[in-house]
Design an enzyme around this catalytic site. Structure first.
Site, short mmCIF file in Angstrom:
data_model
loop_
_atom_site.label_atom_id
_atom_site.label_comp_id
_atom_site.label_asym_id
_atom_site.label_seq_id
_atom_site.Cartn_x
_atom_site.Cartn_y
_atom_site.Cartn_z
N HIS A 53 0.84 -1.20 0.00
CA HIS A 53 0.00 0.00 0.00
C HIS A 53 0.88 1.25 0.00
O HIS A 53 2.09 1.16 0.14
CB HIS A 53 -0.94 0.02 1.22
CG HIS A 53 -0.23 0.11 2.53
ND1 HIS A 53 0.13 -1.01 3.25
CD2 HIS A 53 0.20 1.18 3.25
CE1 HIS A 53 0.74 -0.64 4.35
NE2 HIS A 53 0.81 0.69 4.38
N ALA A 54 0.23 2.38 -0.16
CA ALA A 54 0.87 3.70 -0.03
C ALA A 54 -0.05 4.54 0.85
O ALA A 54 -1.23 4.23 1.03
CB ALA A 54 1.04 4.36 -1.39
#
Length: 135
Positions: A53-54
């Protein structure tokens, strides 16, 4: 313009050494934000990965308290692999960088010091959505 993998930083954590062992201290300006959330990963199988994820707003500082693991950073244009294996060095991941953690050694513990409390809306969990958002 969003951050690139070149904006990541390895930060040496101040330590005090004496014959009884080492003491690492994170306070004041060691990392560039106030810590709002602390969590840790442990008992991760060696063939598993975490992350994926970011964050839109949140920054994170990762430390291998025990053992080792690798962090794959990706800004949509470049990738870089960073090995964390010392409890007195941490990786500062700025906002907008996709990350995956893998190659956990037996007994590895990853401590994360985050700039924000958990907010699902701050996560981008699909890589294609990440590319659409940042690239």
């Amino acid at each position: 313009m969003h951050n690139s993998i070149n904006d990541k930083m390895i930060i040496e954590i101040p330590k005090i050494s004496d014959p009884r062992g080492n003491l690492a201290v994170i306070e004041k300006d060691c990392i560039p934000y106030a810590i709002k959330r602390v969590y840790y990963l442990y008992d991760v199988p060696s063939d598993a990965f975490r992350g994926g994820h970011a964050h839109k707003e949140q920054q994170e500082f990762l430390i291998a308290l025990s053992g080792s693991f690798e962090v794959v950073l990706n800004d949509g244009k470049s990738k870089q692999r960073v090995m964390l294996n010392k409890p007195n060095k941490g990786l500062l991941i700025p906002t907008g960088i996709w990350r995956e953690l893998d190659n956990f050694s037996s007994g590895a513990v990853c401590l994360v010091l985050a700039s924000g409390e958990f907010d699902e809306n701050d996560y981008i969990r699909d890589y294609q959505d990440y590319l659409n958002f940042y690239v």
